[in-house]
Enzyme design. Sequence first.
Site, mmCIF file in Angstrom:
data_model
loop_
_atom_site.group_PDB
_atom_site.id
_atom_site.type_symbol
_atom_site.label_atom_id
_atom_site.label_comp_id
_atom_site.label_asym_id
_atom_site.label_seq_id
_atom_site.Cartn_x
_atom_site.Cartn_y
_atom_site.Cartn_z
ATOM 1 N N ARG A 181 0.828 -1.211 0.000
ATOM 2 C CA ARG A 181 0.000 0.000 0.000
ATOM 3 C C ARG A 181 0.863 1.261 0.000
ATOM 4 O O ARG A 181 1.810 1.371 0.776
ATOM 5 C CB ARG A 181 -0.894 0.004 1.246
ATOM 6 C CG ARG A 181 -1.920 1.134 1.288
ATOM 7 C CD ARG A 181 -2.991 0.947 0.249
ATOM 8 N NE ARG A 181 -4.133 1.819 0.478
ATOM 9 C CZ ARG A 181 -5.209 1.839 -0.307
ATOM 10 N NH1 ARG A 181 -5.291 1.016 -1.332
ATOM 11 N NH2 ARG A 181 -6.217 2.650 -0.049
ATOM 12 N N GLN A 227 3.158 3.904 11.403
ATOM 13 C CA GLN A 227 2.817 2.518 11.076
ATOM 14 C C GLN A 227 3.789 1.564 11.757
ATOM 15 O O GLN A 227 3.388 0.541 12.330
ATOM 16 C CB GLN A 227 2.854 2.316 9.556
ATOM 17 C CG GLN A 227 2.240 1.004 9.070
ATOM 18 C CD GLN A 227 0.720 1.064 8.924
ATOM 19 O OE1 GLN A 227 0.080 2.003 9.379
ATOM 20 N NE2 GLN A 227 0.140 0.064 8.281
ATOM 21 N N GLU A 237 -11.514 -21.599 29.153
ATOM 22 C CA GLU A 237 -10.400 -22.135 29.951
ATOM 23 C C GLU A 237 -9.904 -21.124 30.975
ATOM 24 O O GLU A 237 -8.731 -21.106 31.318
ATOM 25 C CB GLU A 237 -9.256 -22.597 29.048
ATOM 26 C CG GLU A 237 -9.529 -23.907 28.365
ATOM 27 C CD GLU A 237 -10.019 -24.973 29.329
ATOM 28 O OE1 GLU A 237 -9.286 -25.320 30.260
ATOM 29 O OE2 GLU A 237 -11.152 -25.449 29.150
#
Length: 664
Positions: free
Chosen positions: A310, A330, A424
């Site tokens: 991108r 990012q 769990e």
Amino acid sequence: MEPLDYHAEERSKASFDVEEMKIVWAGSRHAFEISDRAARLVASDPVFRKDNRTMLSRKELFKDTLRKTAHAVKRTIELNLSEEETHTLWFYVDQPAYANLHWGMFIPAIEGQGTEKQKQKWLPMAHNMQIIGCYAQTELGHGSNVQGLETTATFDPQTDEFVIHSPTLTSSKWWPGGLGKVSTHAVVYARLRTDGQDYGVHGFIVQLRSLDDHSPLPGITVGDIGMKFGSGAYNSMDNGLLRFDHVRIPRNQMLMRLSQVTREGKYVQSDVPRQLVYGTMVYVRQIIVSEASCALSRAVCIATRYSAVRRQFGSENGGPETQVINYKTQQSRLFPLLASAYAFRFVGEWMKWLYTDVSKRLQANDFSTLPEVHACAAGLKSITTSATADAIEECRKLCGGHGYLSCSGLPELFAVYIPNCTYEGDNIVMLLQVARFLMKTISRLVSGKMPIGTAAYLGRVEHLMQCHCEVQRAEDWLKHSIILEAFEARSARMSVACAESLSRFSTPEEGFGEISADLVEAAVAHCQLIIVSKFIEKLQQDIPGKGVKTQLENLCNVYALSLLHKHLGDFVSTGCITPKQGALANEQLRSLYSQVRPNAIALVDAFNHTDHYLGSVLGCYDGNVYQKLYEEAWKSPLNDTVVPDGYDEYIRPLLRQHFRTARL
């Protein structure tokens, strides 16, 4: 014609041996070879197709799951796969199914809690899938509080039977996977009553359905609890509800390894230590920790590969726009998640060793390490699953708008994974168990009882309460001894602060209720220390391959310093570091991101995920994202016709009517 590889340039930047890193990730060359074969076997078999999963109706999805499960069993037999190969094959089929609970809970429960005679009777049938089992513990009104379960098992000495009964609506068994439509049997947990007394919750093997026509047996009401979160995802599993109306079972179907009821109705404890039951619990939780790294690595692989494809903004003089992965914002969100995937992988490896070690000790009646192991299993289950669930969602955001598409693979991955935060052991309840262990460990220090294993650092609590961080330059944060001492000091000081707060309350339970949030934070600090320390221990091993160790050191430092940044308030407020040292840690972290960046694609390639397993057009190996997105759009059922169904009934009349100006 060679297929295009849009990541070829990125892969050429790698400064380490990717094939060797694949072996490090897998754990050994043997494990890598088995994993690689299984992944490719599943990917090449059209029966295991999963790209249409989110478009199937619930009934179609469930039938597809039944078909895949039957085919997996068939292939296992045809290929004469070993137990390890079989487990790996099931893993790559990658679709929640009743078989997960049959193999992962029903069989281990009988192995751990059944007598030798019971195991000889039930396990051959279970292993051959002549019976299919589930694990019926959670009820509509009770989950984490197992001792509060309401289902009863009352012994009738006249018939030598237990009567299993659901006395209230809230006592209905609720959530067991495989129960809704498939299981023929269940290990049912109920309150044992005999001789006028309630002896608490015990396990019983109960047949639910006829082995002839699969219909529910008399007195049993059973069904599916309905749609769950997300499309596809966990809706392939028949999570069920179950009620008993005075269902009778033979006395010998009580799991009697730890305790039993005699023919006369007397409750008798066996000479087998009750602590052995914790072995199964540790086994299940160590698997969950190992699988956290797998789920996280999938999300990180998708987000990393897409971030390299991108491009947005930053073009100059008509040149190409900037790769999204080159933006520091990012990197600061993505690279700590990449590091976390490796960190969880290595702590998962260590937990396998821990389970093996404690199992040997339990068999030898050595229970000395059990409290510490139980705390590890509970805490790491909580920390890794919570972090992974949050990370998958963060990876979806890192992929922008396209991450919201089902074909990105991230929405379904998130929906499949998030139940791990609850089953769990609810994650907050698990952390409170860790906190109790820490408080007990600190209270015993005054009597000279030194802690062991992952809690051994608390034996140096006096030093850790007084020590000062020696960081003067940003690069000082690359010294593992400095990182470890900072994490140890933070954990020790937070635990001691909680212990001091508890001492001011009239009763421990009152204190636990009042400062439970602080106790959870102390438990988080302890568990994060464990993960950091195990990553550092991994680096001390012999790691072959050009540049592999250097990259792992970078990831270890990214993991530790990103946690320090995230929890900077804890480190500064407890006096472990100064604000200036915290700023230097952030400076070093930014430098580390620059070192990870050229290797990012190669580091996710080392996970060795096939495109089939990833199930993502954004994370495909060749990076041909936009062509695949375009092709995927045309697979939408809405595109089966040019004019949509409903046009004549609802759209045409609107377009044809003559609107008039309305007056209020």
